[in-house]
Design a protein around this motif. Structure first.
Motif, short mmCIF file in Angstrom:
data_model
loop_
_atom_site.label_atom_id
_atom_site.label_comp_id
_atom_site.label_asym_id
_atom_site.label_seq_id
_atom_site.Cartn_x
_atom_site.Cartn_y
_atom_site.Cartn_z
N HIS A 11 0.80 -1.24 -0.10
CA HIS A 11 -0.04 0.14 0.12
C HIS A 11 1.02 1.17 0.06
CE1 HIS A 11 -2.51 -3.11 1.44
NE2 HIS A 11 -3.77 -2.21 1.00
N PRO A 12 0.46 2.50 -0.84
CA PRO A 12 1.11 3.64 -0.53
C PRO A 12 1.23 4.25 0.98
CG PRO A 12 -1.03 4.12 -1.47
CD PRO A 12 -0.87 2.60 -1.15
N GLN A 13 2.34 5.06 0.93
CA GLN A 13 2.48 5.99 2.03
C GLN A 13 1.79 7.29 1.69
OE1 GLN A 13 6.05 6.83 4.00
NE2 GLN A 13 5.33 9.01 4.80
N LEU A 14 0.59 7.83 2.32
CA LEU A 14 -0.22 8.92 1.94
C LEU A 14 0.24 10.19 2.77
CD1 LEU A 14 -3.84 7.39 1.01
CD2 LEU A 14 -1.69 7.82 -0.57
N SER A 15 0.70 11.27 2.26
CA SER A 15 0.84 12.48 2.70
C SER A 15 -0.44 13.33 2.54
CB SER A 15 1.95 13.25 2.29
OG SER A 15 3.22 12.55 2.37
N ILE A 16 -0.99 14.03 3.73
CA ILE A 16 -2.43 14.31 3.46
C ILE A 16 -2.94 15.34 4.58
CG2 ILE A 16 -3.29 12.48 5.39
CD1 ILE A 16 -5.76 12.08 3.13
N HIS A 17 -3.79 16.28 4.32
CA HIS A 17 -4.16 17.03 5.17
C HIS A 17 -4.80 16.73 6.40
CE1 HIS A 17 -6.24 20.76 6.71
NE2 HIS A 17 -5.42 21.55 6.10
N ARG A 18 -4.32 16.81 7.44
CA ARG A 18 -5.18 16.28 8.70
C ARG A 18 -6.46 16.52 8.85
NH1 ARG A 18 -7.74 17.68 13.37
NH2 ARG A 18 -7.77 16.14 14.94
N GLY A 19 -6.97 17.90 8.44
CA GLY A 19 -8.52 18.25 8.75
C GLY A 19 -9.20 17.76 7.68
N HIS A 20 -8.71 17.64 6.55
CA HIS A 20 -9.60 17.19 5.50
C HIS A 20 -9.70 15.40 5.65
CE1 HIS A 20 -8.20 20.72 2.92
NE2 HIS A 20 -8.88 21.01 3.78
N LEU A 21 -8.79 14.86 6.10
CA LEU A 21 -9.01 13.56 6.55
C LEU A 21 -9.93 13.27 7.22
CD1 LEU A 21 -8.12 10.43 6.54
CD2 LEU A 21 -6.19 10.95 7.93
N GLN A 22 -9.63 14.33 8.70
CA GLN A 22 -10.60 13.92 9.82
C GLN A 22 -12.36 14.16 9.11
OE1 GLN A 22 -10.78 16.73 12.72
NE2 GLN A 22 -11.65 15.66 14.20
N MET A 23 -12.47 15.23 8.33
CA MET A 23 -13.73 15.59 7.72
C MET A 23 -14.34 14.26 6.90
SD MET A 23 -14.54 18.30 9.13
CE MET A 23 -13.95 17.73 10.37
N ARG A 24 -13.36 13.74 6.13
CA ARG A 24 -13.91 12.69 5.23
C ARG A 24 -14.33 11.50 6.09
NH1 ARG A 24 -15.99 10.23 2.87
NH2 ARG A 24 -15.85 9.20 0.50
N LEU A 25 -13.37 11.33 7.05
CA LEU A 25 -13.85 10.14 8.04
C LEU A 25 -15.03 10.50 8.74
CD1 LEU A 25 -10.39 9.26 9.60
CD2 LEU A 25 -11.47 8.18 7.62
N TRP A 26 -15.23 11.65 9.06
CA TRP A 26 -16.64 12.22 9.73
C TRP A 26 -17.66 11.96 9.06
CZ3 TRP A 26 -16.97 14.05 14.64
CH2 TRP A 26 -18.40 14.57 15.10
N ASP A 27 -17.55 12.30 7.65
CA ASP A 27 -18.79 12.10 6.83
C ASP A 27 -18.97 10.49 6.64
OD1 ASP A 27 -18.88 14.80 6.49
OD2 ASP A 27 -17.94 14.87 4.33
N GLU A 28 -18.09 9.64 6.63
CA GLU A 28 -18.23 8.31 6.34
C GLU A 28 -18.65 7.66 7.31
OE1 GLU A 28 -16.91 7.71 3.16
OE2 GLU A 28 -18.13 5.63 3.48
N ALA A 29 -18.36 8.19 8.73
CA ALA A 29 -18.99 7.43 9.72
C ALA A 29 -20.44 7.81 9.88
CB ALA A 29 -18.20 8.12 11.21
#
Ligand SMILES: Cc1cc2nc3c(=O)[nH]c(=O)nc-3n(C[C@H](O)[C@H](O)[C@H](O)COP(=O)(O)OP(=O)(O)OC[C@H]3O[C@@H](n4cnc5c(N)ncnc54)[C@H](O)[C@@H]3O)c2cc1C
Length: 421
Positions: free
Chosen positions: A98-116
C-alpha cells in the motif's frame, strides 16, 4: 461469530473515527461523542504509513483518500544546506503493498466524519458532547457527558473507548496524578503554502539537525494551475532537556495557536537549498500554527474495567517518524480484531492492549531519542559546513541500518503481497 457490542467512542479525531468505522464494519453498534460543537478541518499535514493505509483500504476508503493525498515516494534526510544524506524509499516505491499517503489532517478527519455519519447513521456521530468521566457498571460502562449547552447526560454501553487526545479526560480519571504533558524543549511551527512542486512532487524531506530542523512535504495532488499545497514544519530547540522530556511546556498545547514569522526567519531565513527557497515558502504561508513538542510517559495499562484508551489518549508521542496518526489507526484495527477474536470483553480489551501497548511504548521511547532524526545529528557533527560526498563524512551503511532498525521497531511492513484485513 462473537456478540455485537454497544460501544461509545469518546473523541471524533482520526483515531476515534477510524475505530468507529472499523468496529461498525464488524457489526458493533457504535456511538461517537465529539466535544467540538462543529468539527472543522483543523491542523495541517500528516503522513499515513502503508500499514495504516491498509486499514483504510480494508474499509473501502482507499480511492477517496488517494484522490485527496500524495503518494509519497521517498523520505530524504538532508543537512541544513539541503544536501542529501540518505534517501529512504517509501510506500509502493519501497515495495509495500500500500502507498504512504501525505494528507491534510483536517480534510482526512472531515472525510472520516462524513463516512462515519453515513455508515453509523448521523445520530450516532454526535457533536458538542464532551465525555468527562467513565463509570463502571455490572456489565459495562457509563459515559458521563457534558453537553456544549452546559447540560449533562449519561450514555450506557458495554465498552467505552477513550480516543479523546493528548488531554484525555478518561486518561486523567485513571491517572489523576499524571500532570501536564512532557516537553523536550522543541517548538514546532507548522504551515501550508501553495507553491510550485519541489523535487518530484512526491518527496518528503527532513533537513537540519536537533537544534533546528525543517521538514517539508506536499499533501495534495498538483492543481490545474501547477501549484501544490505544501506542508512544512520548522522545529527550533528553545531549551535543552537532555532527552528526558522533563520540561514544562510554555503554554497549553493548542493546535490552533497561530505562529509568527518573526520566530522563524532569524533561524531559517538563510536556508536556501538548490531545490527549495525555504524562507520564500515560509513567507508565503496560508497559515502558521505553533505547537510545543510534547508527549507523555507510557502507561502501565490502558484498560480499566470496560473502558480502554486509544490513539493520543493512550500513547501521545513526539511527531517523529510519521507515527501519530498511523499508530492511532493501527489501534483502531487491533481493537476491532480483538473483539472478533474473544467472546469476553475483558479478554478482548486485554488482547487489544497486549497487541498495541508494547509497540507504542517503544516508539515513545525511540522518539525521545530523536528516532530517525538522529542521523541528521551524526552528519551535522561531522560536517557542519556540508560535504562533497556523503561517503567522506559517514558510512552510508550505518545510516541505512539506523533507518531500517527504526522502521522495523515501528512496525513498518515491507514487501508484497499482504492480505487485506
Ligand atoms: C485540532 C487538531 C489538529 C491537529 N493537527 C495536527 C497536525 O497538523 N499534524 C499532526 O501531525 N498532528 C496533528 N494533530 C494530532 C494528530 O491528529 C494526532 O496525533 C493523531 O491523529 C492521533 O489522533 P487521535 O484521534 O488519537 O487524537 P486527536 O487527533 O487529538 O483527536 C481527539 C479528538 O477528541 C476530541 N475530544 C477531546 N476531549 C474530548 C472529550 N473529553 N470528549 C469527547 N471528545 C473529546 C477532540 O476535539 C478531537 O477531535 C492534531 C490534533 C488536533 C486535535
Amino acid at each position: 461469530m462473537n456478540p455485537s457490542r454497544s460501544i461509545v467512542v469518546a473523541g471524533g479525531g482520526i483515531g476515534g473515527l477510524t475505530a468507529a468505522l472499523a468496529l461498525a464494519a464488524r457489526g458493533h453498534h457504535v456511538t461517537v461523542c465529539e466535544a467540538a460543537v462543529q468539527p472543522h478541518p483543523l491542523g495541517v499535514g500528516i503522513n499515513l504509513l502503508p500499514h495504516a493505509v491498509r486499514v483504510f483500504a480494508g474499509l473501502g476508503l482507499l480511492p477517496a483518500l488517494e484522490a485527496m493525498a500524495v503518494h509519497t515516494r521517498a523520505l530524504v534526510f538532508a543537512n541544513r544546506h539541503g544536501q542529501t544524506i540518505y534517501e529512504d524509499l517509501r510506500g509502493l516505491a519501497a515495495g509495500s503493498s500500500h502507498p504512504q499517503l501525505s494528507i491534510h489532517r483536517g480534510h482526512l478527519q472531515m472525510r472520516l466524519w462524513d463516512e462515519a455519519a453515513q455508515r453509523l447513521g448521523p445520530a450516532q456521530v454526535r457533536t458538542g458532547e464532551r465525555v468527562v468521566a467513565a463509570r463502571e457498571t455490572a456489565n459495562g460502562a457509563v459515559a458521563e457527558i457534558l453537553h456544549a449547552d452546559g447540560t449533562r447526560s449519561e450514555r450506557a454501553c458495554e465498552i467505552l473507548v477513550g480516543a479523546d487526545g493528548i488531554h484525555s479526560a478518561l486518561r486523567q480519571q485513571f491517572y489523576p496524578d499524571e500532570g501536564a504533558p512532557r516537553w523536550n524543549g522543541m517548538m514546532m511551527w507548522r504551515g501550508t503554502t501553495l507553491a510550485r512542486p519541489f523535487l518530484d512532487g512526491r518527496t518528503m524531506v527532513q533537513a537540519g539537525h536537533r537544534r533546528a530542523k525543517f521538514v517539508v512535504y506536499p499533501i495534495e495532488p498538483v492543481r490545474p494551475d501547477g501549484l501544490q499545497r505544501i506542508n512544512w514544519i520548522c522545529d527550533r530547540r528553545l531549551r535543552e532537556d537532555g532527552f528526558g522530556g522533563g520540561l514544562t511546556a510554555p503554554s497549553r498545547e493548542d493546535w490552533s495557536k497561530p505562529g509568527s514569522l518573526d520566530d522563524l526567519l532569524p533561524t531559517f531565513g538563510s536556508w536556501r537549498f538548490a531545490w527549495l527557497d525555504v524562507p520564500g515558502l515560509i513567507r508565503a504561508a496560508e497559515q502558521i500554527l505553533e505547537w510545543p513538542m510534547v508527549d507523555r510517559d507510557p502507561l502501565p495499562r490502558w484498560r480499566h474495567g470496560h473502558t480502554t484508551l486509544l490513539g493520543d489518549a493512550a500513547h501521545p508521542m513526539y511527531p517523529i517518524g510519521s507515527n501519530g496518526a498511523t499508530q492511532a489507526i493501527l489501534d483502531a484495527a487491533a481493537l476491532a480484531d480483538a473483539l472478533d477474536g474473544h467472546a469476553s470483553i475483558t479478554a478482548a480489551l486485554n488482547a487489544y492492549e497486549a497487541a498495541r501497548l508494547p509497540m507504542t511504548r517503544d516508539i515513545v521511547a525511540m522518539n525521545r531519542r530523536e528516532g530517525l532524526d538522529a542521523i541528521l545529528d551524526m552528519v551535522e557533527e561531522a560536517a557542519p559546513e556540508g560535504f562533497a560526498r556523503i561517503e567522506d563524512v559517514t558510512d552510508p551503511r550505518v545510516l541505512a541500518e539506523w533507518v531500517q532498525a527504526y522502521k522495523k521497531a515501528a512496525g513498518h511492513q515491507v514487501g508484497r503481497p499482504q492480505a487485506a484485513p
